[in-house]
Design an enzyme around this catalytic site. Structure first.
Site, PDB file in Angstrom:
ATOM      1  N   ARG A 155      -5.412   4.907  -8.075  1.00  0.00           N
ATOM      2  CA  ARG A 155      -5.113   6.336  -8.197  1.00  0.00           C
ATOM      3  C   ARG A 155      -4.931   6.732  -9.663  1.00  0.00           C
ATOM      4  NH1 ARG A 155      -4.196   8.599  -3.265  1.00  0.00           N
ATOM      5  NH2 ARG A 155      -3.742   7.162  -1.545  1.00  0.00           N
ATOM      6  N   LEU A 180       0.881  -1.169   0.000  1.00  0.00           N
ATOM      7  CA  LEU A 180       0.000   0.000   0.000  1.00  0.00           C
ATOM      8  C   LEU A 180       0.918   1.217   0.000  1.00  0.00           C
ATOM      9  CD1 LEU A 180      -2.762  -0.891   2.646  1.00  0.00           C
ATOM     10  CD2 LEU A 180      -3.096  -0.624   0.177  1.00  0.00           C
ATOM     11  N   ASP A 181       0.642   2.198  -0.861  1.00  0.00           N
ATOM     12  CA  ASP A 181       1.526   3.351  -0.905  1.00  0.00           C
ATOM     13  C   ASP A 181       1.379   4.189   0.365  1.00  0.00           C
ATOM     14  OD1 ASP A 181      -0.632   5.168  -1.254  1.00  0.00           O
ATOM     15  OD2 ASP A 181      -0.558   4.918  -3.421  1.00  0.00           O
ATOM     16  N   ARG A 182       2.239   5.173   0.516  1.00  0.00           N
ATOM     17  CA  ARG A 182       2.319   5.931   1.761  1.00  0.00           C
ATOM     18  C   ARG A 182       0.998   6.610   2.122  1.00  0.00           C
ATOM     19  NH1 ARG A 182       5.968  11.315   2.944  1.00  0.00           N
ATOM     20  NH2 ARG A 182       5.933  11.191   5.225  1.00  0.00           N
ATOM     21  N   SER A 230      -1.994   5.618   1.300  1.00  0.00           N
ATOM     22  CA  SER A 230      -3.105   4.671   1.408  1.00  0.00           C
ATOM     23  C   SER A 230      -3.093   4.005   2.779  1.00  0.00           C
ATOM     24  CB  SER A 230      -3.014   3.618   0.303  1.00  0.00           C
ATOM     25  OG  SER A 230      -3.081   4.225  -0.975  1.00  0.00           O
TER      26      SER A 230
END
Length: 286
Positions: free
Chosen positions: A234, A146-148, A150
């Protein structure tokens, strides 16, 4: 032929390039190639073998090997790709201790926003491993990312085969997200998200997109993905002219985030582990 030549010939035939170890040689002398003839059976690089045993990541294993912490049959090996077969595996030692496969651990974390999904960050940012401080867990790797910005459900394990089944981009289980966007979508927009759109030569789409609730000029929608692509939601939303305000992963296959508190984790039950690994999608030809 003179006597010196004859003596040299006899010595060469008696010893040659494959002569045994010299008397008094250090049994932990370093090696970087397979001694002797090739052995039968599958062989894998030493770093991969350590990783598959669940004791560390392959990158960490390479660092241990380069530092001289790993030996095989009493001899230090500094080559991460040193081939290991079934016989050599029994002779692996780390800091002098036998290689014992780690207890398999599978857990879920409710990832907060602002943490990066990595063990180390070159920019000094907090990572997801902060959530495990003081827990006494063995080495674990994220199962997916999960990106930062999220948040939500993130799996961890030291079981590479199980993790590979979960993250398989074509056959892994569906992932469900709740996404807050900057406008209230109509049915046409939701259908467009499911139909897909070309984004820099890559076709992005949602398996399912539906409105959850709306208020004012924003809305929450549920998005289900059946494939794994980098920052897929996104990028898809941006390509459709939408801004993502929040993105929360709420389920992976049948495993739901539920009421797990943000920043907390729990171990998966044996039934959950089996159920997740059995959620293999059927791949059909186009």
């Amino acid at each position: 032929m003179d006597e010196g030549a004859r003596r040299a010939g006899r010595q060469g035939r008696a010893g040659g390039d494959h002569a045994g170890p010299r008397s008094g040689a250090d049994p932990r002398e370093e090696v970087s190639a397979v001694p002797g003839a090739a052995r039968r059976g599958p062989r894998h690089g030493l770093a991969r073998v350590l990783s598959k045993a669940g004791v560390c990541s392959r990158a960490e294993a390479s660092r241990w090997i380069a530092a001289g912490r790993v030996s095989v049959d009493g001899r230090v090996v500094r080559d991460p790709e040193f081939p290991i077969g079934a016989r050599e595996r029994a002779g692996i030692r780390i800091d002098g201790r036998p290689l014992d496969p780690a207890e398999r651990v599978h857990l879920m974390l409710n990832k907060p926003r602002g943490l990066v999904t990595t063990a180390r960050d070159e920019r000094g940012r907090d990572t997801v491993y902060r959530c495990f401080d003081g827990a006494g867990l063995p080495w674990l790797a994220p199962v997916g990312r999960l990106d930062r910005a999220s948040e939500g459900l993130l799996l961890f394990s030291n079981d590479p085969e199980w993790a590979a089944a979960i993250t398989d981009p074509a056959r892994g289980p569906d992932k469900t997200y709740h996404v807050q966007i900057d406008r209230v979508p109509d049915e046409t927009l939701l259908a467009h998200l499911q139909a897909g759109i070309d984004c820099d030569g890559e076709w992005l789409r949602a398996k399912r997109a539906q409105l959850l609730r709306s208020g004012g000029r924003t809305a929450w929608i549920e998005v289900v993905l059946d494939e794994g692509r980098n920052r897929q939601i996104r990028r898809l939303m941006e390509a459709c002219g939408l801004e993502v305000l929040r993105l929360v992963r709420v389920a992976i296959g049948p495993l739901a985030l539920g009421d797990l508190v943000k920043g907390r984790w729990r171990r998966l039950t044996a039934d959950e582990v089996r159920l997740l690994s059995s959620q293999q999608q059927t791949v059909t030809e186009p």
